[in-house]
Design an enzyme around this catalytic site. Structure first.
Site, mmCIF file in Angstrom:
data_model
loop_
_atom_site.group_PDB
_atom_site.id
_atom_site.type_symbol
_atom_site.label_atom_id
_atom_site.label_comp_id
_atom_site.label_asym_id
_atom_site.label_seq_id
_atom_site.Cartn_x
_atom_site.Cartn_y
_atom_site.Cartn_z
ATOM 1 N N CYS A 79 0.854 -1.188 0.000
ATOM 2 C CA CYS A 79 0.000 0.000 0.000
ATOM 3 C C CYS A 79 0.890 1.238 0.000
ATOM 4 C CB CYS A 79 -0.913 -0.005 1.219
ATOM 5 S SG CYS A 79 -1.826 1.532 1.476
ATOM 6 N N GLN A 183 -1.620 9.525 16.448
ATOM 7 C CA GLN A 183 -1.754 10.118 15.119
ATOM 8 C C GLN A 183 -0.848 9.387 14.141
ATOM 9 O OE1 GLN A 183 -3.001 11.327 12.193
ATOM 10 N NE2 GLN A 183 -4.002 12.561 13.769
ATOM 11 N N ASN A 217 0.093 13.737 23.817
ATOM 12 C CA ASN A 217 0.705 14.209 22.573
ATOM 13 C C ASN A 217 0.997 15.709 22.615
ATOM 14 O OD1 ASN A 217 1.456 13.848 19.705
ATOM 15 N ND2 ASN A 217 -0.393 15.017 19.271
ATOM 16 N N ASP A 276 -9.126 18.755 21.631
ATOM 17 C CA ASP A 276 -8.883 17.812 20.528
ATOM 18 C C ASP A 276 -9.894 16.667 20.635
ATOM 19 O OD1 ASP A 276 -7.864 16.427 18.404
ATOM 20 O OD2 ASP A 276 -6.008 15.825 19.386
ATOM 21 N N CYS A 303 -11.147 16.751 13.986
ATOM 22 C CA CYS A 303 -11.150 15.779 12.888
ATOM 23 C C CYS A 303 -12.476 15.781 12.139
ATOM 24 C CB CYS A 303 -10.851 14.377 13.421
ATOM 25 S SG CYS A 303 -12.035 13.793 14.653
#
Length: 346
Positions: A79, A183, A217, A276, A303
């Protein structure tokens, strides 16, 4: 042509970016009633070989991704959006499964993670399988995986080896277990974390609330740069990983709190907030909590452009948007993320 993982490989990358910016601008205007000129997008120069995690389905000797709009598995030998480490791990896994039909038939899916040096995996086994952990330990060794987590349904059967990969995060070590969210576009993630850190300067002496903090993060680099950070996360495993990463880097001024965000109320004054959230965005009670903190600055990473626009509209009564931009964490797909920096109205 048949794999449902990517939708835009036929479009030049610069045009993918401009299309996503058009969609984000339109969504902010239509849902958020906001007229915003987007800043320079956060995008990587290399839109291939960027994904450091992959979730592959297994059935009937096939290993790959779902065909678009179906649950049919497209057999994937390689891929182009997977990083080199995942590509190598996939090749090894396929070779082992081809030699061991009893393991292949027992697997429903396998999640691979890699930092391009080591690879680890999460294997989900069909309910009723009688394979022992010894079978999977041999599978792990033959597939050259550093570690393996084995689950049946949502029940963990066991952990073999070291099912963790360690990434560099702005000079820190960030350990990501094979069963945890992180992520996948790590190169770009570091740039986004750096942009958030810049947006919240100066950090010394500042108390920052990181909501939906995951394993730290954002929290860990901010604390390393001089801020006091309160990291709130509902998922027990993510908090455990955050505490491990805090200890791994010797960072003291981060306090992890495991709590549903809907139930959390800050117990001290807050200077800035990072948001987030998952795709549903902010629950009304979370928005109300954010507004009550009277924080001077908010950074919102999203997102889902629809809930992003909706939430920014709610926050706009008390805050003005000083910057909004596209984040392209998923080149070759229609998915887009966004970031906004908001400042308290005087």
């Amino acid at each position: 042509g048949t794999c449902g993982g990517c939708q835009q490989q036929h479009i030049a990358y610069h045009r993918q970016i401009s299309l996503k910016q058009e969609i984000l601008t339109d969504t902010l205007h239509r849902i958020g009633k906001l007229d915003v000129t987007l800043a320079e997008p956060l995008a990587d120069e290399q839109p291939w070989a960027y994904r450091h995690r992959a979730q592959l389905k297994s059935h009937g000797g096939l290993l790959g991704f779902y065909r678009a709009g179906s649950r049919d598995i497209v057999d994937v030998v390689e891929c182009p959006v997977l990083c080199e480490g995942i590509g190598s791990a996939l090749k090894n896994v396929r070779a082992v499964l081809n030699r061991n039909a009893h393991i292949a038939s027992a697997l429903s899916d396998i999640h691979l993670v890699s930092n391009n040096i080591t690879a680890a995996a999460l294997c989900r086994v069909r309910i009723g399988s009688d394979l022992s952990l010894a079978h999977f330990d041999r599978f792990r060794a033959e597939a050259k995986l550093a570690g393996l987590i084995v689950q049946s349904g949502h029940h963990e059967i066991g952990r073999l080896g070291e099912p963790v990969v360690v990434f560099s995060l702005l000079g820190l070590q960030y350990a990501a277990p094979a069963d945890a969210f992180f992520q996948g576009h790590w190169r770009l993630n570091e740039r986004v974390v750096a942009a958030v850190r810049t947006a919240l300067q100066p950090l010394a002496g500042k108390r920052i609330l990181d909501l939906y903090a995951g394993a730290g993060n954002f929290s860990l680099p901010l604390a390393a740069a001089g801020a006091e950070v309160i990291a709130v996360e509902e998922h027990e495993g993510a908090v455990a990983s955050g505490l491990d990463n805090r200890a791994r880097n010797g960072i003291d001024p981060v306090r992890f709190i495991q709590s549903p965000l809907e139930h959390y109320v800050p117990d001290a004054p807050i200077d800035a907030i990072i948001l987030d959230p998952p795709r549903p965005g902010l629950a009304n009670c979370v928005t109300e909590t954010v507004l009550r903190t009277d924080a001077q600055r908010i950074v919102y990473v999203s997102c889902n452009p629809s809930t992003f626009a909706r939430d920014l509209r709610k926050l706009a009564a008390a805050y003005r948007i000083i910057e909004a931009r596209l984040i392209d964490f998923f080149p070759q797909t229609y998915h887009l993320e966004a970031m906004a920096v908001l400042e308290k109205r005087q």
